[in-house]
Structure formats: structure tokens, C-alpha cells
Write a protein that holds these residues in place. Sequence first.
Motif, PDB file in Angstrom:
ATOM      1  N   UNK A 115       1.067  -1.456  -0.573  1.00  0.00           N
ATOM      2  CA  UNK A 115      -0.004   0.135   0.093  1.00  0.00           C
ATOM      3  C   UNK A 115       1.096   1.066   0.090  1.00  0.00           C
ATOM      4  N   UNK A 116       2.129   1.178   0.649  1.00  0.00           N
ATOM      5  CA  UNK A 116       3.283   2.614   0.782  1.00  0.00           C
ATOM      6  C   UNK A 116       3.637   2.816  -0.103  1.00  0.00           C
ATOM      7  N   UNK A 120       3.222   5.302  -4.526  1.00  0.00           N
ATOM      8  CA  UNK A 120       4.210   5.867  -5.181  1.00  0.00           C
ATOM      9  C   UNK A 120       3.855   5.696  -6.747  1.00  0.00           C
ATOM     10  N   UNK A 121       4.074   5.511  -7.239  1.00  0.00           N
ATOM     11  CA  UNK A 121       3.353   5.470  -9.340  1.00  0.00           C
ATOM     12  C   UNK A 121       4.859   5.681  -9.732  1.00  0.00           C
ATOM     13  N   UNK A 122       5.248   6.843  -9.971  1.00  0.00           N
ATOM     14  CA  UNK A 122       6.509   6.780 -10.128  1.00  0.00           C
ATOM     15  C   UNK A 122       7.555   6.655  -9.394  1.00  0.00           C
ATOM     16  N   UNK A 123       7.844   5.547  -9.573  1.00  0.00           N
ATOM     17  CA  UNK A 123       9.560   5.664  -8.719  1.00  0.00           C
ATOM     18  C   UNK A 123      10.650   6.379  -8.429  1.00  0.00           C
ATOM     19  N   UNK A 124      11.091   6.699  -9.926  1.00  0.00           N
ATOM     20  CA  UNK A 124      11.966   6.759  -9.977  1.00  0.00           C
ATOM     21  C   UNK A 124      13.112   7.518  -9.179  1.00  0.00           C
ATOM     22  N   UNK A 125      14.032   6.819  -9.662  1.00  0.00           N
ATOM     23  CA  UNK A 125      14.840   8.127  -8.260  1.00  0.00           C
ATOM     24  C   UNK A 125      14.994   7.358  -6.816  1.00  0.00           C
ATOM     25  N   UNK A 126      13.935   5.488  -6.652  1.00  0.00           N
ATOM     26  CA  UNK A 126      14.107   5.606  -5.642  1.00  0.00           C
ATOM     27  C   UNK A 126      15.176   4.145  -5.557  1.00  0.00           C
ATOM     28  N   UNK A 127      15.734   4.054  -3.999  1.00  0.00           N
ATOM     29  CA  UNK A 127      16.313   2.420  -4.586  1.00  0.00           C
ATOM     30  C   UNK A 127      15.487   1.827  -3.355  1.00  0.00           C
ATOM     31  N   UNK A 128      14.781   0.269  -3.847  1.00  0.00           N
ATOM     32  CA  UNK A 128      14.584  -0.431  -2.757  1.00  0.00           C
ATOM     33  C   UNK A 128      15.911  -1.317  -2.305  1.00  0.00           C
ATOM     34  N   UNK A 148       7.789  -5.907 -10.431  1.00  0.00           N
ATOM     35  CA  UNK A 148       6.349  -4.091 -11.251  1.00  0.00           C
ATOM     36  C   UNK A 148       7.222  -2.633 -10.807  1.00  0.00           C
ATOM     37  N   UNK A 149       8.739  -3.206  -9.685  1.00  0.00           N
ATOM     38  CA  UNK A 149       9.272  -2.099  -8.695  1.00  0.00           C
ATOM     39  C   UNK A 149       9.865  -0.896 -10.225  1.00  0.00           C
ATOM     40  N   UNK A 150      10.995  -2.107 -10.559  1.00  0.00           N
ATOM     41  CA  UNK A 150      11.510  -1.636 -12.014  1.00  0.00           C
ATOM     42  C   UNK A 150      10.919  -1.375 -12.554  1.00  0.00           C
TER      43      UNK A 150
END
Length: 381
Positions: A115-116, A120-128, A148-150
Motif C-alpha cells: 500500500x505504501x 507512489x506510482x512513479x518510483x524513479x530516483x528510489x532505490x529499494x 513491478x518495482x523496476x
Amino acid sequence: MSGVRTTPEQRSQDVDWNALLNRALAGEGVRTVYQPVVDLTRGTVVGYESLTRFDGYPVASPDEWFGAARRVGRSAALEALALRLGLAGREQLPPNTFLAVNVGPDVIDHPEVRAVLNGHRNLGGVVIELTEHARIDSYVSLEPSLNSLRAAGAMIAIDDAGAGYAGLQHLIGIRPHIIKLDRNLISGIDRDETKRALVEMIGTFASRIDAWVLAEGIEHLGELDAVMSLGVPLGQGYLLGRPAGPWAEIDRRGAALLRHQIPSRAEHSLRKILERTATVYDKAAAAGAFADDSTDLVVMLDAHHRPVATMDADGLVHSALDPSMRVSVDTPVAEAAERAITRPAVQRFHPLLCVDELGRYIGVVRMERVVTYLSARTPRD
């Protein structure tokens, strides 16, 4: 009995963790700090890792908190809270930096965590950053979530690589964008040839899968010298910057050391022979890029500015999704040449697509320029 000391583990077991977790999950005493991630080639901050702190409690250690939450079955709730608080600072992130957030592979599919992330539909700039606190039983089961995250623009990092066999299994199974070297591997690396050999091996593996290596836990000058001499591109640790409020710069002492210690390899990187070329975001737009005969190569990008293919003037399309087609723009020319000649024969002379720490397109380097550059630097009789 007086004078008997208890270990942190014993103190942790004596705590009513459900009561403490109830307070923390309600937002009491929980805050986020951000530790800088430094480009060791250029001496600049390129990202921040989000870390959770627990203030005003009898136990302050984040490791103890997340370990206890796992033991009492509330890990997903606590990780979702930490993830939400960390991502809250994303909009104020300094330009051209990434934000790394920690997620356990055992809860990445949990509804509270999803849910979290889905918020954030666009996760550009985020590193999981996948932590090693929980065992990964099946990499296949993780693939849908990671894919899906990629697709949303996120990059995947593996934490604590080199800590053991499990760490190597993670590298092979997940193919991450960033490989974080375990702090125990970095501690004292300047005095331990075995550690240096392992880091060198991981660096070679990373170059083959188009991943960046990040050394965490750098606390002493000797450790910084060692990881830089081994060509590790990214660093993190108290010597470079402590976890703090947004957005800390490199520690003053660390910055001074970097200015004097940045190796000469930076002077011989692919940036020296980089070429800019036309870019498009779909195949249909490529025809217009060739209209004025000013270019013979077009690079197609995805929505996150990452290269997915190249096209030549004859309309031939070559996929750029193979890791061997992409390389960090700060890679030394000689190292890039060695990597290029290991490509399949049909790809061996294709241009190298240079990218930054987030995999974003910077430019191309043609193999002809690589050969010319190396030839000019070779002593002649």
C-alpha cells in the motif's frame, strides 16, 4: 546480584515489545534520518539512505526494534511505517540524488508494505534496498514484485553483500542495480588482503551484470583508500557523513580527504571520450532524428530516461537491455575495453551506452574512440 551486566539481547527480551510497538506504530518517538551516499570518483553526494530512529524508548537500536517486530509477527507494520516516513522526504530530495529505503524481502508483498509503495506510482530516483534480516526461500516468488518495482522506475539494491553464502546467492538470484558491501567486509580492509580479494571479485561480478558497488561502514582513512584503490564507485559511512536530518552534505573532514585521495582513474574515465547523440522515447520518433543527416545513431529511452535500445540510420534496432551494453560513465577506458571484448561477437563493436548511478542515459562511447584513446596512451618504441 550487583555488578551483573546484561547483554543488549537480554535487555531486549525483557521488554514488552507489543506495548512499545503499539506506541511506535501510532507515531510516537519515531523519526527518519538520512545518511549521504558519496560518489568516490567525483567526491559528491549522489544519494541518501533513509534510516529509522526510535527516541525516548528503553531500547534505541533499530536492529533490535525490527528484530523484535519480526519475532512478534509485526514486522510488516513497522517496515511499512519506516517506508512511509522515509518516502515522505522524497519531494524535497536534492537534485540528481537518489533515495534508498530498506524493505525486508519477506514483507515486500505484504498488503501494508504494498500500500505504501503503490501510493507512489512513479518510483524513479528510489532505490529499494533488500535487507538480509530475513531469509529468501525463493527468488522466483520475488520476481513479480521486483519486476513491478523496476517497471515503476525503482532500482533494486542488495544489502550486506559479502557477509556469507546467502549474500552471494542474493547477487545471483536477484541481479540488483546496486550491491552494498557488508560493513564487516569494509572494516579493516586496508590491512586484510582476503577482504580486498573478495571486494575485487564482487566488483568484477558487478561489472558483468551492470551493477554499482557501494561500500558501507567506511570509518577510517585507510578503509577509504583501500576501497578507492579497488575502484569501488560509491561509499557510505561515518567518515563521509553521519545519519542526520535532510539533507546533510559530505562531512567536512571526509570532503577534505576525498579532495586529496580521489585516484587518477577519474582522469581516464569514459567521460573523456563521451559523445552526445539524439534520444527518443519511442521508435516512431526516431525517423525525425535522422531527418537532417546529422546523426547516424539514436538512443531510445524509457520513461525514466534509461536506455532500452539503439537505432541506426538503416532502421536496425539493437536492444540495450543486455547489461553488457551499458556501463557507468566513470568507468576507466581500459576497464571498459576489457569488458566490451567479452561481449558476443555480434555486439562486440556496438557503442557503449554510458549511464549514471540511477541507470539514466548520459551518452555513448564508440569502440573506435576507445581504441584510439588507448593507442595514444601506449608507449611506442
